[in-house]
Design an enzyme around this catalytic site. Sequence first.
Site, PDB file in Angstrom:
ATOM      1  N   LYS A  97      -0.049   8.286  -2.288  1.00 48.40           N
ATOM      2  CA  LYS A  97       0.773   7.716  -3.497  1.00 48.40           C
ATOM      3  C   LYS A  97       0.163   6.417  -3.952  1.00 48.40           C
ATOM      4  O   LYS A  97       0.026   6.413  -5.255  1.00 48.40           O
ATOM      5  CB  LYS A  97       2.302   7.767  -3.007  1.00 48.40           C
ATOM      6  CG  LYS A  97       2.734   9.078  -2.682  1.00 48.40           C
ATOM      7  CD  LYS A  97       4.148   9.205  -2.222  1.00 48.40           C
ATOM      8  CE  LYS A  97       4.436   7.928  -1.138  1.00 48.40           C
ATOM      9  NZ  LYS A  97       3.887   8.260   0.406  1.00 48.40           N
ATOM     10  N   ARG A 114      13.820   8.881  -2.599  1.00 45.11           N
ATOM     11  CA  ARG A 114      13.458   9.275  -1.244  1.00 45.11           C
ATOM     12  C   ARG A 114      14.354   9.879  -0.742  1.00 45.11           C
ATOM     13  O   ARG A 114      14.443  10.662   0.587  1.00 45.11           O
ATOM     14  CB  ARG A 114      13.031   8.008  -0.390  1.00 45.11           C
ATOM     15  CG  ARG A 114      11.531   8.128   0.350  1.00 45.11           C
ATOM     16  CD  ARG A 114      11.396   6.791   0.777  1.00 45.11           C
ATOM     17  NE  ARG A 114      10.136   6.766   1.785  1.00 45.11           N
ATOM     18  CZ  ARG A 114       9.260   5.910   1.377  1.00 45.11           C
ATOM     19  NH1 ARG A 114       8.932   5.245   0.085  1.00 45.11           N
ATOM     20  NH2 ARG A 114       8.166   6.004   2.364  1.00 45.11           N
ATOM     21  N   ARG A 167      -6.121   3.056   7.879  1.00 44.33           N
ATOM     22  CA  ARG A 167      -5.976   2.279   6.583  1.00 44.33           C
ATOM     23  C   ARG A 167      -6.258   0.671   6.871  1.00 44.33           C
ATOM     24  O   ARG A 167      -5.464   0.095   7.714  1.00 44.33           O
ATOM     25  CB  ARG A 167      -4.355   2.723   6.074  1.00 44.33           C
ATOM     26  CG  ARG A 167      -4.361   1.890   4.888  1.00 44.33           C
ATOM     27  CD  ARG A 167      -3.072   2.339   4.157  1.00 44.33           C
ATOM     28  NE  ARG A 167      -1.839   2.354   4.678  1.00 44.33           N
ATOM     29  CZ  ARG A 167      -0.666   2.912   4.374  1.00 44.33           C
ATOM     30  NH1 ARG A 167      -0.561   3.456   3.233  1.00 44.33           N
ATOM     31  NH2 ARG A 167       0.260   3.061   5.077  1.00 44.33           N
ATOM     32  N   ARG A 219       7.773   8.265  10.646  1.00 43.40           N
ATOM     33  CA  ARG A 219       7.765   8.328   9.069  1.00 43.40           C
ATOM     34  C   ARG A 219       7.583   9.820   8.591  1.00 43.40           C
ATOM     35  O   ARG A 219       8.259  10.187   7.582  1.00 43.40           O
ATOM     36  CB  ARG A 219       6.739   7.402   8.550  1.00 43.40           C
ATOM     37  CG  ARG A 219       7.109   5.995   8.870  1.00 43.40           C
ATOM     38  CD  ARG A 219       6.151   5.131   8.650  1.00 43.40           C
ATOM     39  NE  ARG A 219       5.271   5.102   7.248  1.00 43.40           N
ATOM     40  CZ  ARG A 219       3.959   4.669   7.373  1.00 43.40           C
ATOM     41  NH1 ARG A 219       3.385   4.118   8.105  1.00 43.40           N
ATOM     42  NH2 ARG A 219       3.689   4.716   5.919  1.00 43.40           N
TER      43      ARG A 219
HETATM   44  P1  AP5 Z   1      -2.256   5.570   0.453  1.00 41.02           P
HETATM   45  O1  AP5 Z   1      -2.434   5.788  -0.881  1.00 41.02           O
HETATM   46  O2  AP5 Z   1      -2.043   4.068   0.996  1.00 41.02           O
HETATM   47  O3  AP5 Z   1      -0.785   6.452   0.929  1.00 41.02           O
HETATM   48  P2  AP5 Z   1       0.526   6.563   0.472  1.00 41.02           P
HETATM   49  O4  AP5 Z   1       0.975   7.737   0.160  1.00 41.02           O
HETATM   50  O5  AP5 Z   1       0.984   5.236  -0.427  1.00 41.02           O
HETATM   51  O6  AP5 Z   1       1.335   5.981   1.973  1.00 41.02           O
HETATM   52  P3  AP5 Z   1       2.064   4.988   2.326  1.00 41.02           P
HETATM   53  O7  AP5 Z   1       2.003   4.891   3.812  1.00 41.02           O
HETATM   54  O8  AP5 Z   1       2.131   3.572   1.653  1.00 41.02           O
HETATM   55  O9  AP5 Z   1       3.632   5.591   2.096  1.00 41.02           O
HETATM   56  P4  AP5 Z   1       4.640   5.406   2.585  1.00 41.02           P
HETATM   57  O10 AP5 Z   1       5.805   6.307   1.741  1.00 41.02           O
HETATM   58  O11 AP5 Z   1       5.221   5.896   3.923  1.00 41.02           O
HETATM   59  O12 AP5 Z   1       5.032   3.915   2.653  1.00 41.02           O
HETATM   60  P5  AP5 Z   1       5.948   2.776   1.692  1.00 41.02           P
HETATM   61  O13 AP5 Z   1       5.230   1.735   1.611  1.00 41.02           O
HETATM   62  O14 AP5 Z   1       6.386   3.656   0.437  1.00 41.02           O
HETATM   63  O15 AP5 Z   1      -3.397   6.165   1.607  1.00 41.02           O
HETATM   64  C1  AP5 Z   1      -3.266   6.250   2.765  1.00 41.02           C
HETATM   65  C2  AP5 Z   1      -4.952   6.003   3.458  1.00 41.02           C
HETATM   66  O16 AP5 Z   1      -5.345   7.330   3.072  1.00 41.02           O
HETATM   67  C3  AP5 Z   1      -5.357   4.979   2.870  1.00 41.02           C
HETATM   68  O17 AP5 Z   1      -6.375   4.256   3.839  1.00 41.02           O
HETATM   69  C4  AP5 Z   1      -6.280   5.444   1.437  1.00 41.02           C
HETATM   70  O18 AP5 Z   1      -7.590   5.024   1.325  1.00 41.02           O
HETATM   71  C5  AP5 Z   1      -6.796   6.894   2.146  1.00 41.02           C
HETATM   72  N1  AP5 Z   1      -6.684   7.947   1.045  1.00 41.02           N
HETATM   73  C6  AP5 Z   1      -5.692   8.093   0.037  1.00 41.02           C
HETATM   74  N2  AP5 Z   1      -6.249   9.242  -0.738  1.00 41.02           N
HETATM   75  C7  AP5 Z   1      -7.324   9.694  -0.072  1.00 41.02           C
HETATM   76  C8  AP5 Z   1      -7.928  10.999  -0.369  1.00 41.02           C
HETATM   77  N3  AP5 Z   1      -7.647  11.481  -1.198  1.00 41.02           N
HETATM   78  N4  AP5 Z   1      -8.870  11.389   0.866  1.00 41.02           N
HETATM   79  C9  AP5 Z   1      -9.075  10.505   1.706  1.00 41.02           C
HETATM   80  N5  AP5 Z   1      -8.358   9.529   1.984  1.00 41.02           N
HETATM   81  C10 AP5 Z   1      -7.468   9.101   1.075  1.00 41.02           C
HETATM   82  O19 AP5 Z   1       7.325   2.685   2.413  1.00 41.02           O
HETATM   83  C11 AP5 Z   1       7.353   1.943   3.702  1.00 41.02           C
HETATM   84  C12 AP5 Z   1       8.675   1.925   4.311  1.00 41.02           C
HETATM   85  O20 AP5 Z   1       9.430   1.050   3.373  1.00 41.02           O
HETATM   86  C13 AP5 Z   1       9.323   3.143   4.511  1.00 41.02           C
HETATM   87  O21 AP5 Z   1       9.081   3.465   5.728  1.00 41.02           O
HETATM   88  C14 AP5 Z   1      10.845   2.570   4.391  1.00 41.02           C
HETATM   89  O22 AP5 Z   1      11.285   2.056   5.477  1.00 41.02           O
HETATM   90  C15 AP5 Z   1      10.865   1.661   3.302  1.00 41.02           C
HETATM   91  N6  AP5 Z   1      11.244   2.356   1.917  1.00 41.02           N
HETATM   92  C16 AP5 Z   1      10.203   2.370   0.794  1.00 41.02           C
HETATM   93  N7  AP5 Z   1      10.636   3.028  -0.120  1.00 41.02           N
HETATM   94  C17 AP5 Z   1      12.154   3.437   0.409  1.00 41.02           C
HETATM   95  C18 AP5 Z   1      13.113   4.138  -0.238  1.00 41.02           C
HETATM   96  N8  AP5 Z   1      12.855   4.512  -1.652  1.00 41.02           N
HETATM   97  N9  AP5 Z   1      14.288   4.313   0.446  1.00 41.02           N
HETATM   98  C19 AP5 Z   1      14.332   3.741   1.741  1.00 41.02           C
HETATM   99  N10 AP5 Z   1      13.406   2.945   2.176  1.00 41.02           N
HETATM  100  C20 AP5 Z   1      12.076   2.911   1.522  1.00 41.02           C
END
Ligand code: AP5
Length: 210
Positions: free
Chosen positions: A16, A89, A123, A167
């Site tokens: 994402k 979410r 990552r 997660r």
């Molecule tokens: P990346 O693009 O970083 O993946 P992502 O989907 O953004 O993963 P996140 O871990 O950031 O998502 P998340 O939803 O768990 O975290 P968030 O920060 O929102 O890619 C991942 C890796 O793969 C990278 O190394 C990249 O280079 C590689 N990659 C990407 N695409 C690729 C491809 N096509 N092929 C190969 N490699 C690839 O949330 C974190 C925390 O915040 C949550 O756990 C929660 O506690 C809190 N939080 C955030 N939003 C909310 C909400 N709305 N409600 C409640 N709590 C929330």
Amino acid sequence: MARTRLALLGPPGAGKGTQAKRIVEAYGLLHLSTGDILRDEVARGTDLGVSARSFMDRGELVPDDLIVDMIRGRIESAASGFLLDGFPRTAPQAEALEGISSLDVVISIDLPRDEVVKRLTARRVCVDCGQIYNLAFRPPSNPETCDACGGRLIQRDDDKEDVIQNRYDVYKASTAPLIAFYRARGLLEEVDGMMGSDGVFERIQELLAG
Ligand code: AP5
């Protein structure tokens, strides 16, 4: 592009954040990542950051009311369009969003659990510009330094395997039901996250052009 109010759904590590950076650059939208906003609050030690940190470190969701209060004003002031990354979410967040703004399209990027673990344990993120790398799939020239800005590369606190597994479970229980929610509203588009980053982006561009 007529569609300027977008949301990305998908498990942790689905890509994402990676796709969000490319989409906002290509289409001039405001990137609203609740994860990035929360990590900034934690780093600055604000009241919200202090409240959120224990949930994030365990891979649990931060309470809905804190998240909705945090994001509402940012959505309302995004006059030329926005890309929501990590919000909504939960069903209550999706319902709250309906009272803030409508959406033009919701793009769900899917990825199986074993690939999520593989990607997230490798990552690395730049502390200065937020550029995302992967030691296996998109390695930086130097594993400790950002190619784009020279900043320090770090591993996120929640990218430990036990937290990643939680997660993913939380995504399945609380967020995956939103796929049916948005399909019922005729807003859902689905993309296979197993494709490379360029393949996923091409598919998203096709969807946004269509
Ligand atoms: P990346 O693009 O970083 O993946 P992502 O989907 O953004 O993963 P996140 O871990 O950031 O998502 P998340 O939803 O768990 O975290 P968030 O920060 O929102 O890619 C991942 C890796 O793969 C990278 O190394 C990249 O280079 C590689 N990659 C990407 N695409 C690729 C491809 N096509 N092929 C190969 N490699 C690839 O949330 C974190 C925390 O915040 C949550 O756990 C929660 O506690 C809190 N939080 C955030 N939003 C909310 C909400 N709305 N409600 C409640 N709590 C929330």
